[in-house]
Design an enzyme around this catalytic site. Structure first.
Site, short mmCIF file in Angstrom:
data_model
loop_
_atom_site.label_atom_id
_atom_site.label_comp_id
_atom_site.label_asym_id
_atom_site.label_seq_id
_atom_site.Cartn_x
_atom_site.Cartn_y
_atom_site.Cartn_z
N ASN A 9 29.47 5.58 15.56
CA ASN A 9 31.02 5.84 15.57
C ASN A 9 30.96 7.40 15.87
O ASN A 9 30.72 8.12 14.94
CB ASN A 9 31.44 5.40 13.98
N TRP A 10 31.66 7.73 17.19
CA TRP A 10 31.70 8.96 17.29
C TRP A 10 32.91 9.63 16.55
O TRP A 10 32.98 11.07 16.81
CB TRP A 10 32.01 8.84 18.69
N LYS A 11 33.79 8.69 16.09
CA LYS A 11 34.91 9.35 15.29
C LYS A 11 35.91 10.20 16.39
O LYS A 11 35.82 10.12 17.54
CB LYS A 11 34.52 10.06 14.09
N HIS A 94 37.95 1.30 8.46
CA HIS A 94 36.97 2.66 8.17
C HIS A 94 37.73 3.58 7.20
O HIS A 94 38.95 3.53 6.84
CB HIS A 94 36.77 3.55 9.23
N GLU A 96 38.14 6.64 6.44
CA GLU A 96 38.77 7.62 6.88
C GLU A 96 40.24 7.01 7.30
O GLU A 96 41.25 7.79 6.90
CB GLU A 96 38.07 8.37 8.05
N GLU A 166 29.95 1.16 3.61
CA GLU A 166 29.85 2.52 3.64
C GLU A 166 30.33 3.28 2.30
O GLU A 166 31.76 3.41 2.32
CB GLU A 166 30.73 2.88 4.77
N GLY A 172 29.08 11.66 6.01
CA GLY A 172 29.30 12.82 6.31
C GLY A 172 28.61 14.06 5.41
O GLY A 172 29.05 15.05 5.42
N SER A 212 25.51 8.84 6.23
CA SER A 212 24.23 9.90 6.42
C SER A 212 23.15 9.25 6.92
O SER A 212 21.98 9.43 6.11
CB SER A 212 24.21 10.54 5.11
N GLY A 233 27.72 7.95 12.05
CA GLY A 233 28.48 8.86 12.44
C GLY A 233 27.77 10.16 13.25
O GLY A 233 27.41 9.98 14.42
N GLY A 234 27.79 11.17 12.34
CA GLY A 234 27.06 12.50 13.14
C GLY A 234 25.83 12.12 13.96
O GLY A 234 25.75 12.96 14.77
P1 13P Z 1 28.10 9.79 8.91
O1 13P Z 1 26.63 9.09 9.45
O2 13P Z 1 28.29 11.05 9.79
O3 13P Z 1 27.57 9.98 7.52
O4 13P Z 1 29.22 8.85 8.79
C1 13P Z 1 29.11 7.76 8.55
C2 13P Z 1 30.21 7.02 9.19
O5 13P Z 1 31.52 7.21 8.65
C3 13P Z 1 30.21 5.96 10.23
O6 13P Z 1 31.32 5.18 10.18
#
Ligand code: 13P
Length: 254
Positions: A9-11, A94, A96, A166, A172, A212, A233-234
């Site tokens: 997930n590149w956000k 998500h 967020e 999640e 993150g 993470s 994500g990251g």
């Molecule tokens: P991180 O892997 O950066 O913690 O993010 C997780 C996430 O929100 C994937 O959708």
């Protein structure tokens, strides 16, 4: 037998030029046969990536969509528009989006139904906040969210859904859940699915862990048979790291 699924997930990261740089580093040969490999990019990079990833082992996903096909919803993107681009997956609900864009359980359910109606596979996120976890409410929260996701969904439709567990406090932060805790909550989610749409769907639906996840801890999650992959994500932002993750999603014994 559920096929493991690793989704990046590149956000809100990567311009088209940056997406092109990433795509250029993906080897033509499948780095992890047997693992479904998905990249969920920002809307602006989807058309480019759809071309680039055609006939490769990588599937394309979006990160959100509206539930209507069209209408006066300024700034929104519809399932028809995603489908036209060749998008196959869409992240829905998500944390967020729930937190910053006020997405409710009801909105998430409408989007899931719309995605399924248009042949898009939803990756639906559920998970508790830190406060909820500390109050011992994890099970209650994921139950409520999971039941809402599945409201009005048939058993056949449910099999197309991917759930991503999640925990919000792990996103993150560099502080992942222990694999054991994640497995326990994912087991609870599976039981909720069984109660809502039946045991067959519960055994078919893939449930990822997210929060993470890194190349050096993915194997610990995949060691649990109830954890069917990860939403990352990251650590999905560089091709090297993404490729290590997809390789790590091939757990021993699967
Ligand atoms: P991180 O892997 O950066 O913690 O993010 C997780 C996430 O929100 C994937 O959708």
């Amino acid at each position: 037998m559920r096929t493991p699924i690793l989704a990046g997930n590149w956000k809100m990261h990567k311009t088209i030029a940056e997406a092109a740089d990433f795509a250029a580093q993906l080897p033509a040969e499948d780095p992890a046969p047997g693992v479904e490999k998905v990249i969920c990019a920002p809307f602006t990079a989807l058309a480019f990536l759809a071309e680039k990833l055609r006939d490769t082992p990588y599937r394309l996903g979006a990160q959100n969509m509206h539930h209507e096909e069209q209408g006066a919803y300024t700034g929104e993107i519809s399932p028809l528009m995603l489908k036209e681009l060749g998008v196959q997956y869409v992240i829905i609900g998500h944390s967020e989006r729930r937190q910053y864009f006020n997405e409710t359980d009801d909105a998430v359910n409408r989007k899931v139904k719309a995605a399924l109606a248009h042949g898009l596979k939803p990756i639906v996120c559920v998970g508790e906040s830190l406060a909820e976890r500390e109050e011992g409410r994890t099970e209650e929260i994921v139950r409520r969210q999971t039941e809402a996701v599945l409201e009005g969904i048939t058993e056949t439709e449910a099999k197309e859904i991917v759930i991503a567990y999640e925990p919000v406090w792990a996103i993150g932060t560099g502080r992942s859940s222990t694999a054991e805790d994640a497995n326990q909550t994912i087991g609870q989610i599976r039981r909720v699915i069984a109660g809502k749409v039946g045991e067959t769907a519960a055994q078919s639906i893939r449930i990822q862990y997210g929060g993470s996840v890194k190349p050096d801890n993915i194997a610990s999650f995949m060691a649990y048979p109830d954890i069917d992959g990860a939403l990352v994500g990251g650590a999905s932002l560089t091709a090297d790291s993404y490729l290590s993750l997809v390789q790590g999603a091939t757990a021993v014994g699967r």
